[in-house]
Design a protein around this motif. Structure first.
Motif, short mmCIF file in Angstrom:
data_model
loop_
_atom_site.label_atom_id
_atom_site.label_comp_id
_atom_site.label_asym_id
_atom_site.label_seq_id
_atom_site.Cartn_x
_atom_site.Cartn_y
_atom_site.Cartn_z
N GLN A 69 -5.82 -56.61 25.52
CA GLN A 69 -6.99 -55.78 25.48
C GLN A 69 -8.05 -56.76 25.74
OE1 GLN A 69 -7.35 -53.60 21.55
NE2 GLN A 69 -9.74 -52.95 22.25
N ALA A 70 -8.00 -58.06 25.48
CA ALA A 70 -8.92 -59.07 25.51
C ALA A 70 -9.08 -59.26 27.04
CB ALA A 70 -8.53 -60.44 24.83
N ALA A 71 -7.99 -59.16 27.78
CA ALA A 71 -8.06 -59.31 29.09
C ALA A 71 -8.84 -58.26 29.88
CB ALA A 71 -6.70 -59.64 29.75
N ASP A 72 -8.54 -57.12 29.37
CA ASP A 72 -9.20 -55.93 29.96
C ASP A 72 -10.76 -56.01 29.87
OD1 ASP A 72 -6.92 -54.87 31.01
OD2 ASP A 72 -6.51 -53.33 29.62
N LYS A 73 -10.95 -56.30 28.57
CA LYS A 73 -12.48 -56.65 28.30
C LYS A 73 -13.19 -57.82 29.04
CE LYS A 73 -12.65 -54.75 23.49
NZ LYS A 73 -12.68 -55.53 21.99
N ALA A 74 -12.44 -58.59 29.19
CA ALA A 74 -12.98 -59.87 30.25
C ALA A 74 -13.33 -59.28 31.44
CB ALA A 74 -12.11 -61.00 30.09
N LEU A 75 -12.26 -58.39 31.88
CA LEU A 75 -12.34 -58.00 33.40
C LEU A 75 -13.45 -56.96 33.42
CD1 LEU A 75 -11.00 -58.28 36.19
CD2 LEU A 75 -9.38 -56.23 35.57
N LEU A 76 -13.65 -56.07 32.43
CA LEU A 76 -14.60 -55.20 32.43
C LEU A 76 -16.35 -55.71 32.38
CD1 LEU A 76 -13.00 -52.08 30.65
CD2 LEU A 76 -13.37 -52.39 33.28
N ALA A 77 -16.16 -56.75 31.73
CA ALA A 77 -17.38 -57.26 31.23
C ALA A 77 -18.16 -58.16 32.55
CB ALA A 77 -17.30 -58.59 30.61
N ALA A 78 -17.42 -58.15 33.41
CA ALA A 78 -18.12 -58.71 34.91
C ALA A 78 -18.69 -57.57 35.50
CB ALA A 78 -16.85 -59.20 35.84
N LEU A 79 -18.50 -56.13 35.33
CA LEU A 79 -19.28 -55.04 35.99
C LEU A 79 -20.63 -55.26 35.90
CD1 LEU A 79 -17.11 -51.94 35.05
CD2 LEU A 79 -17.32 -52.99 37.10
N PRO A 80 -21.43 -54.85 36.71
CA PRO A 80 -23.08 -54.90 36.52
C PRO A 80 -23.48 -54.19 35.38
CG PRO A 80 -22.57 -54.62 38.98
CD PRO A 80 -21.13 -54.31 38.05
N LYS A 81 -24.46 -54.47 34.66
CA LYS A 81 -25.15 -53.97 33.57
C LYS A 81 -26.09 -52.84 34.24
CE LYS A 81 -23.15 -56.31 30.65
NZ LYS A 81 -21.84 -55.59 29.95
N GLN A 82 -25.94 -51.52 33.71
CA GLN A 82 -26.91 -50.57 34.08
C GLN A 82 -28.27 -50.77 33.73
OE1 GLN A 82 -25.67 -46.60 32.99
NE2 GLN A 82 -27.43 -45.60 33.98
N THR A 83 -29.33 -50.49 34.83
CA THR A 83 -30.78 -50.90 34.40
C THR A 83 -31.27 -49.42 34.98
OG1 THR A 83 -31.07 -51.51 36.92
CG2 THR A 83 -30.27 -53.17 35.15
N LYS A 84 -32.70 -49.47 34.72
CA LYS A 84 -33.59 -48.31 35.23
C LYS A 84 -33.44 -48.06 36.50
CE LYS A 84 -38.10 -46.40 34.96
NZ LYS A 84 -39.70 -46.63 34.50
N ALA A 85 -33.15 -48.96 37.45
CA ALA A 85 -33.10 -48.90 38.82
C ALA A 85 -31.57 -48.22 39.24
CB ALA A 85 -33.00 -50.30 39.53
N THR A 86 -30.63 -48.62 38.49
CA THR A 86 -29.18 -47.87 38.76
C THR A 86 -28.91 -46.87 37.79
OG1 THR A 86 -28.35 -49.49 37.33
CG2 THR A 86 -28.66 -50.24 39.47
N ALA A 87 -29.82 -46.25 37.02
CA ALA A 87 -29.51 -45.15 36.17
C ALA A 87 -29.07 -44.02 36.97
CB ALA A 87 -30.72 -44.79 35.39
N THR A 88 -27.77 -43.48 36.46
CA THR A 88 -27.11 -42.48 37.02
C THR A 88 -27.12 -41.05 36.42
OG1 THR A 88 -25.90 -44.20 38.04
CG2 THR A 88 -24.86 -41.94 38.34
N LYS A 89 -27.32 -40.01 37.24
CA LYS A 89 -27.35 -38.83 36.77
C LYS A 89 -25.99 -38.10 37.34
CE LYS A 89 -31.66 -37.22 35.30
NZ LYS A 89 -32.50 -35.99 35.30
N LEU A 90 -25.18 -36.95 36.62
CA LEU A 90 -24.34 -36.31 36.96
C LEU A 90 -24.39 -34.85 37.00
CD1 LEU A 90 -22.80 -39.28 35.61
CD2 LEU A 90 -20.91 -38.24 36.74
N THR A 91 -23.73 -34.07 37.96
CA THR A 91 -23.69 -32.75 37.80
C THR A 91 -22.49 -32.30 38.17
OG1 THR A 91 -25.09 -30.53 37.95
CG2 THR A 91 -25.24 -32.40 39.96
N TRP A 92 -22.37 -30.67 38.39
CA TRP A 92 -21.44 -30.01 38.86
C TRP A 92 -22.19 -29.39 40.43
CZ3 TRP A 92 -16.16 -30.40 38.32
CH2 TRP A 92 -15.68 -30.68 36.91
N VAL A 93 -21.37 -29.47 41.50
CA VAL A 93 -21.73 -28.76 42.76
C VAL A 93 -20.69 -27.87 43.28
CG1 VAL A 93 -23.47 -30.61 42.99
CG2 VAL A 93 -21.48 -30.87 44.09
N PRO A 94 -21.16 -27.00 43.97
CA PRO A 94 -19.95 -26.21 44.91
C PRO A 94 -19.50 -27.19 45.93
CG PRO A 94 -22.05 -25.06 44.84
CD PRO A 94 -22.60 -26.21 44.18
N TRP A 95 -18.07 -26.82 46.24
CA TRP A 95 -17.34 -27.75 47.21
C TRP A 95 -16.88 -26.82 48.25
CZ3 TRP A 95 -18.77 -32.50 47.74
CH2 TRP A 95 -17.89 -33.17 48.72
#
Length: 804
Positions: A245-271
């Motif tokens: 678990q510690a190794a996975d946490k260390a790997l995921l810690a390298a991901l960029p932190k979410q900021t206001k500029a990278t805030a994301t929204k999600l929704t469903w859309v037709p395909w």
């Protein structure tokens, strides 16, 4: 896999595989989990309940986008036969806890762009590790898709009434997934794990651990078969614990932190099914969504039912297909499958049988079959409660009000602008075009001076993203289009482009944009000294003045702008045609014709008279400084307008083709006069003789230089025009009137001469209503008749006799 008394089953699937979907359904029913984890963006969990809402019909997709930069977006599509969708609906219908376990969309969109592009290219082209291809190669298959279909999608054997994706129930289904996991482990043993996949799998393990820590006792994980070894810990052919678990946490810690500029929204859309296919650019796409849907939905006689659908489609297109055709096609498909060692006929065998039997060897219908059946054009729907931007909601309301449904099937709308509803539809389509949402595409002639427009209307899922992008301009289609037009005007560099934008805003009925844009046009026109730019700007504005009342639009102040531009063009045209090179002349010549047509359309002496004087000056400057192409074009426009007669044109041509002039300039003058239509030469022998004499007087070197230029001009003539000109040239040496008479009345010679002479009086009687008598001036045998020397005197009652 057991974990502290809890049990976990890993269901490795092929995305959008109907066989995998049936296997997942059977395995879930047999295992009866209390928690289901599905490969998908973890931050989309709040949207899962909507998957079971009324009005949610696949194909649909999860859309994730950055709030401040909607162009940064991603889709996660689901079809009705997708294993992930089957698991979602299974959990919702039974009230089982369910969630997504892949990297959150926010993290996926924040990853290094180059790394994402590299991974996408690997997914699409197969340049990276491809475990399915390795397994197919080991099994002796030429391609991975065929192997997967035979082993998974068509699993179930040849016995029983069902052909296709029949799966065993109970423990057999779970055992099949164990076999897939073991095979994937063997393939991945010597393959490096891509960086992005390592991050995703670390997050999947973290979510799985969290589910077990929360007390889940029977967990089912539905994910791509490639990821199963990383979750089960099967490595080197033996059971092992997954990474700590510690190794996975260390790997995921390298991901960029979410900021206001990278805030994301999600929704469903037709395909759509077409967007699931490989050609749409979707990395995990499939080549035949319609065929896979058929495999999933058909419980028996898969081959027969597919060929029956093909026959129905062909019959609708008036291709004759009989019952005997279907029987023979079925036999051929099964025979091909047996020869190739396949358990059941696949799409390849069915396609070959279709061409050979149903299409009788013709491959042309395959495009229709591929579009309508193999791929399909199904468009999903989402319920009204799905989160959306205000702009998309306004478009949905407008489309419903105007009765324009969003469908993936192309539909043509022929609009009558005198009808209130059609006029509103036209405005909506034009506004969406300004926003870059090309839901409706104009087809055929769409002149602003008519009451009719034709549009092809087809909805694409990509438009959902474009609506999100356009939402920054406003909350309604009208306000967003107005703001976008004004912003575009600020970035428009040329006056011509600005006037086109004015025209588009008028047709879209955007009064909030029209007045500011007209003011900008006036300001720029006052400072613009480029005649070519002014000439490009005038035609759209003239069209607005002439036809604006068709839509009931207003363009106050535009007439003053048009008059000002027209006068400036007339003043600046003669100097602009002097001392210019060939490239500049060829760029300006089309604008002269467009400006001329626009001024003729307005028919206002205040701008027409200065323009005609300017054209006459340019025509008179031919050979005296003005480029020959422009001088010739001016002469042609004056001739078409009736300002110059044939004699005046002949005089200008004689001066332009004088022996003292440069041959290239003379050829350019002819191109300007004749380009696009040879009728002037076909009907004016004097002009034709001038050209012939000019060519005959050129020396060998000059002739070789001029001929290619003339060929370019004559190539624009129609075949009948070229033929007529050739006939006229053949008789240029004959006396005046003799060539035309010879063409009209010379009788045939040889065995048909007597027949011609015998029939001539009867033909004359039919055409004139009275017979002519020998000796009369109109009789062909009369000495005063021009054709008397070549015509035979025959009586009207002469009996027809066979020619010797």
């Amino acid at each position: 896999m057991n974990h502290g008394g809890a049990r976990v089953v890993l269901l490795g699937v092929r995305h959008h595989g109907p066989g995998s979907a049936r296997a997942v359904s059977a395995a879930l029913s047999a295992f009866e989990p209390d928690r289901i984890l599905i490969e998908g963006p973890a931050d989309a969990d709040p949207l899962i309940p909507l998957a079971g809402a009324e009005g949610m019909e696949p194909p649909v997709a999860l859309l994730a986008y950055r709030e401040q930069d909607p162009k940064v977006s991603a889709f996660w599509p689901f079809a009705g036969f997708s294993p992930e969708w089957i698991a979602l609906r299974y959990a919702i219908e039974r009230g089982i806890g369910v969630g997504f376990c892949d990297l959150p969309a926010a993290a996926s969109l924040s990853q290094d762009t180059k790394a994402q592009a590299r991974d996408r290219d690997r997914d699409r082209t197969g340049d990276g590790p491809d475990p399915i291809a390795r397994l197919a190669e080991a099994a002796g298959y030429a391609d991975a898709e065929t192997w997967w279909e035979d082993v998974v999608e068509h699993r179930g054997g040849r016995s029983g009434p069902r052909e296709g994706a029949r799966q065993a129930d109970g423990g057999d289904s779970l055992a099949a997934f164990d076999a897939i996991a073991e095979a994937m482990a063997a393939v991945r043993e010597h393959e490096p794990t891509p960086e992005r996949d390592a991050l995703r799998e670390a997050h999947m393990r973290s979510v799985l651990r969290a589910a077990l820590a929360e007390g889940a006792r029977r967990v089912a994980v539905v994910c791509g078969a490639y990821h199963v070894p990383a979750l089960s810990g099967i490595c080197d052919g033996r059971e092992a614990q997954p990474p700590a678990q510690a190794a996975d946490k260390a790997l995921l810690a390298a991901l960029p932190k979410q900021t206001k500029a990278t805030a994301t929204k999600l929704t469903w859309v037709p395909w759509t099914h077409s967007r699931l296919s490989y050609h749409s650019g979707y990395g995990a796409g499939i080549g035949s969504p319609g065929w896979y849907r058929h495999l999933f939905e058909t419980d028996d006689h898969v081959t027969e039912r597919w060929l029956a659908s093909v026959a129905r489609l062909l019959r609708d297109e008036r291709h004759p297909v009989s019952s005997a055709h279907l029987i023979e096609a079925t036999r051929l498909a099964r025979a091909l499958a047996a020869l190739r060692g396949r358990p059941l006929p696949g799409l390849a065998e069915l396609t070959e049988a279709t061409v050979a039997v149903l299409c009788e060897g013709r491959e042309e219908p395959l495009a229709l079959i591929g579009r309508e059946l193999v791929v399909g054009e199904d468009l999903g729907t989402v319920p009204g409660g799905v989160p959306t931007v205000p702009l998309a909601a306004d478009l949905a309301r407008e489309a419903k009000r105007l009765r324009v449904p969003r469908t993936a099937t192309r539909k043509q709308y022929d609009l009558d602008l005198r009808n209130a509803t059609d006029l509103e539809r036209s405005k909506l389509f034009h506004r969406l075009g300004l926003l870059g949402v090309d839901w409706a595409v104009a087809v055929g002639s769409r002149s602003a001076g008519t009451f009719r427009e034709s549009w092809d209307v087809t909805w694409e899922p990509l438009f959902e993203v474009r609506l999100v992008e356009a939402a920054v301009w406003g909350t309604t289609v009208q306000s967003a289009a107005t703001a976008k037009a004004l912003e575009t005007a600020e970035q428009t560099e040329t006056l011509g482009s600005l006037t086109v934008l004015v025209q588009r805003c008028l047709t879209a009925d955007l009064p909030g944009a029209v007045d500011p844009l007209i003011a900008q046009v006036q300001n720029r026109a006052a400072l613009d000294t480029d005649i070519a730019d002014l000439a490009t700007a005038l035609p759209p504005l003239a069209g607005i003045l002439r036809y604006g009342d068709v839509r009931g639009t207003r363009a106050d102040g535009l007439r003053t702008v048009v008059h000002g531009i027209a006068v400036r063009i007339a003043i600046g045209l003669p100097p602009a045609c002097v001392n210019v090179d060939d490239d500049a002349a060829h760029a300006l010549a089309p604008s002269l014709a467009k400006v001329h047509a626009a001024i003729q359309t307005l028919d206002e002496p205040a701008i027409r008279d200065p323009w005609m004087r300017a054209l006459r000056q340019v025509a008179d400057l031919g050979g005296a400084g003005a480029h020959g192409l422009l001088a010739g074009r001016a002469a042609r426009l004056l001739s078409d307008a009736g300002v110059l007669g044939a004699e005046a044109v002949a005089a200008l041509m004689a001066r332009a083709l004088s022996r003292g002039g440069e041959p290239a300039g003379a050829a350019g003058w002819l191109e300007g006069l004749l380009a696009g239509s040879g009728l002037v030469l076909a009907h004016d022998k004097a002009l034709l003789r001038l050209i012939d004499d000019w060519l005959a007087g050129l020396d060998a070197d000059r002739f070789e230089h001029v001929v290619p230029l003339l060929r370019r001009t004559f190539a624009t003539f129609t075949a009948p025009e070229r033929r007529t000109i050739g006939e006229r040239v053949a008789h240029l040496g004959a006396p005046d009137g003799a060539s035309a008479l010879a063409e009209r009345s010379a009788p045939p010679t040889g065995v048909a001469a007597d027949w011609f002479a015998a029939a001539l009086p009867t033909v004359r009687l039919l055409l004139t209503g009275s017979p002519s008598h020998p000796g009369s001036p109109s009789h062909p045998g009369s000495p005063s008749h021009p054709g008397g020397a070549v015509s035979a005197e025959v009586a009207p009652t002469r009996k027809l006799e066979p020619a010797p």
